[in-house]
Write a protein that holds these residues in place. Structure first.
Motif, PDB file in Angstrom:
ATOM      1  N   PHE A  19       0.870  -1.143   0.159  1.00  0.00           N
ATOM      2  CA  PHE A  19      -0.084  -0.096  -0.036  1.00  0.00           C
ATOM      3  C   PHE A  19       0.813   1.164  -0.133  1.00  0.00           C
ATOM      4  CE2 PHE A  19       0.572  -1.407   4.320  1.00  0.00           C
ATOM      5  CZ  PHE A  19       1.092  -0.468   4.983  1.00  0.00           C
ATOM      6  N   LEU A  20       0.341   2.221  -0.395  1.00  0.00           N
ATOM      7  CA  LEU A  20       1.136   3.708  -0.465  1.00  0.00           C
ATOM      8  C   LEU A  20       0.911   4.472   0.725  1.00  0.00           C
ATOM      9  CD1 LEU A  20      -0.030   4.864  -4.071  1.00  0.00           C
ATOM     10  CD2 LEU A  20       2.221   4.140  -3.276  1.00  0.00           C
ATOM     11  N   ARG A  21       1.949   4.988   1.304  1.00  0.00           N
ATOM     12  CA  ARG A  21       2.007   5.803   2.572  1.00  0.00           C
ATOM     13  C   ARG A  21       1.798   7.373   1.773  1.00  0.00           C
ATOM     14  NH1 ARG A  21       0.932   5.121   7.374  1.00  0.00           N
ATOM     15  NH2 ARG A  21       2.479   6.435   8.227  1.00  0.00           N
ATOM     16  N   PRO A  22       1.455   8.495   2.537  1.00  0.00           N
ATOM     17  CA  PRO A  22       1.717   9.990   1.771  1.00  0.00           C
ATOM     18  C   PRO A  22       3.089  10.060   1.621  1.00  0.00           C
ATOM     19  CG  PRO A  22       0.259   9.635   3.777  1.00  0.00           C
ATOM     20  CD  PRO A  22       0.868   8.369   3.558  1.00  0.00           C
ATOM     21  N   LYS A  23       4.089   9.701   2.204  1.00  0.00           N
ATOM     22  CA  LYS A  23       5.300   9.803   1.837  1.00  0.00           C
ATOM     23  C   LYS A  23       5.869   9.485   0.760  1.00  0.00           C
ATOM     24  CE  LYS A  23       7.733   6.368   4.510  1.00  0.00           C
ATOM     25  NZ  LYS A  23       8.342   6.045   5.633  1.00  0.00           N
ATOM     26  N   ASP A  24       5.241   8.183   0.253  1.00  0.00           N
ATOM     27  CA  ASP A  24       5.382   7.631  -1.110  1.00  0.00           C
ATOM     28  C   ASP A  24       5.128   8.521  -2.400  1.00  0.00           C
ATOM     29  OD1 ASP A  24       6.415   5.244   0.172  1.00  0.00           O
ATOM     30  OD2 ASP A  24       4.418   4.371   0.243  1.00  0.00           O
ATOM     31  N   LEU A  25       3.655   8.938  -2.028  1.00  0.00           N
ATOM     32  CA  LEU A  25       3.299   9.759  -2.974  1.00  0.00           C
ATOM     33  C   LEU A  25       3.927  11.157  -3.205  1.00  0.00           C
ATOM     34  CD1 LEU A  25      -0.572   9.406  -2.341  1.00  0.00           C
ATOM     35  CD2 LEU A  25       0.972   8.458  -4.149  1.00  0.00           C
ATOM     36  N   ARG A  26       4.504  11.788  -1.903  1.00  0.00           N
ATOM     37  CA  ARG A  26       5.261  12.998  -1.868  1.00  0.00           C
ATOM     38  C   ARG A  26       6.587  12.622  -2.692  1.00  0.00           C
ATOM     39  NH1 ARG A  26       9.255  15.677   0.889  1.00  0.00           N
ATOM     40  NH2 ARG A  26       8.805  18.104   1.110  1.00  0.00           N
ATOM     41  N   SER A  27       7.407  11.724  -2.458  1.00  0.00           N
ATOM     42  CA  SER A  27       8.632  11.492  -3.107  1.00  0.00           C
ATOM     43  C   SER A  27       8.396  11.198  -4.486  1.00  0.00           C
ATOM     44  CB  SER A  27       9.178  10.441  -2.274  1.00  0.00           C
ATOM     45  OG  SER A  27       8.647   9.242  -2.504  1.00  0.00           O
ATOM     46  N   THR A  28       7.343  10.616  -4.974  1.00  0.00           N
ATOM     47  CA  THR A  28       7.136  10.392  -6.317  1.00  0.00           C
ATOM     48  C   THR A  28       6.946  11.882  -7.188  1.00  0.00           C
ATOM     49  OG1 THR A  28       6.093   8.246  -6.007  1.00  0.00           O
ATOM     50  CG2 THR A  28       5.691   9.365  -8.016  1.00  0.00           C
ATOM     51  N   ALA A  29       6.137  12.593  -6.365  1.00  0.00           N
ATOM     52  CA  ALA A  29       5.849  14.126  -6.990  1.00  0.00           C
ATOM     53  C   ALA A  29       7.050  14.852  -7.000  1.00  0.00           C
ATOM     54  CB  ALA A  29       4.723  14.764  -5.977  1.00  0.00           C
ATOM     55  N   ILE A  30       7.914  14.836  -5.891  1.00  0.00           N
ATOM     56  CA  ILE A  30       9.173  15.514  -6.086  1.00  0.00           C
ATOM     57  C   ILE A  30      10.042  15.201  -7.340  1.00  0.00           C
ATOM     58  CG2 ILE A  30      11.261  16.022  -4.990  1.00  0.00           C
ATOM     59  CD1 ILE A  30       9.645  16.043  -1.991  1.00  0.00           C
ATOM     60  N   ARG A  31      10.108  13.594  -7.266  1.00  0.00           N
ATOM     61  CA  ARG A  31      11.067  13.131  -8.349  1.00  0.00           C
ATOM     62  C   ARG A  31      10.266  13.544  -9.808  1.00  0.00           C
ATOM     63  NH1 ARG A  31      10.746   8.518  -5.463  1.00  0.00           N
ATOM     64  NH2 ARG A  31       9.417   7.570  -7.145  1.00  0.00           N
ATOM     65  N   PHE A  32       9.130  13.719  -9.908  1.00  0.00           N
ATOM     66  CA  PHE A  32       8.249  13.761 -11.332  1.00  0.00           C
ATOM     67  C   PHE A  32       8.713  15.368 -11.493  1.00  0.00           C
ATOM     68  CE2 PHE A  32       4.849  15.507 -13.690  1.00  0.00           C
ATOM     69  CZ  PHE A  32       4.931  14.664 -14.983  1.00  0.00           C
ATOM     70  N   ARG A  33       8.390  16.221 -10.476  1.00  0.00           N
ATOM     71  CA  ARG A  33       8.633  17.623 -10.649  1.00  0.00           C
ATOM     72  C   ARG A  33      10.099  17.871 -11.020  1.00  0.00           C
ATOM     73  NH1 ARG A  33       9.286  20.620  -5.332  1.00  0.00           N
ATOM     74  NH2 ARG A  33      11.244  19.780  -5.446  1.00  0.00           N
ATOM     75  N   ASP A  34      11.263  17.345 -10.449  1.00  0.00           N
ATOM     76  CA  ASP A  34      12.414  17.577 -10.552  1.00  0.00           C
ATOM     77  C   ASP A  34      13.185  16.872 -11.861  1.00  0.00           C
ATOM     78  OD1 ASP A  34      12.306  19.097  -8.334  1.00  0.00           O
ATOM     79  OD2 ASP A  34      13.164  17.825  -6.860  1.00  0.00           O
ATOM     80  N   GLY A  35      12.274  16.138 -12.474  1.00  0.00           N
ATOM     81  CA  GLY A  35      12.642  15.420 -13.730  1.00  0.00           C
ATOM     82  C   GLY A  35      13.838  14.376 -13.777  1.00  0.00           C
TER      83      GLY A  35
END
Length: 139
Positions: free
Chosen positions: A123-139
């Motif tokens: 399952f996902l934790r909020p920190k998993d989604l956050r780190s994914t969003a930061i990786r996506f943003r930072d390309g």
């Protein structure tokens, strides 16, 4: 207040004033959850407090310990949830959410099938989604 005084106040809140659960900060990375059903050391006694069927008992217990040790928390945290009674809301409102029970801790995320989410569990934790969003943003 001393630790023993806090425990007496927490017990009074639960048994005399019907607060479903009081989490009392303890030394180190731990807390004590007090309900009408007993006292539970967190995070160690997560399944005793939340039940064997709670899908996220360990994570919720760890989160409650973190909340009790947050710099903006007091020495005691009151909760409207308890395993042995219906949840209550302290504010006058039409509903409540975000308790530590099994129903309230389920969530969902609509993601593309190829979303590069790193996760260590099923399952996902909020920190998993956050780190994914930061990786996506930072390309």
């Amino acid at each position: 207040m001393t630790c023993q005084q806090r425990l007496r106040v927490a017990s009074s809140l639960v048994h005399e004033h019907q607060v479903p659960m009081v989490i009392v900060r303890q030394p180190g990375p731990s807390a004590l959850a007090i309900t009408s059903g007993g006292r539970y050391k967190l995070p160690q006694e997560s399944t005793k407090l939340f039940g064997d069927d709670h899908p996220f008992a360990d994570e919720v217990a760890t989160d409650l310990v973190r909340v009790s040790h947050h710099r903006d928390s007091g020495k005691m945290v009151l909760s409207g949830w308890s395993p042995d009674r219906l949840p209550v809301s302290f504010a006058i409102q039409a509903g409540a959410h975000a308790g530590p029970g099994p129903i309230e801790t389920h969530g969902f995320a609509l993601l593309p099938s190829d979303a590069p989410v790193n996760r260590s569990k099923s399952f996902l934790r909020p920190k998993d989604l956050r780190s994914t969003a930061i990786r996506f943003r930072d390309g």
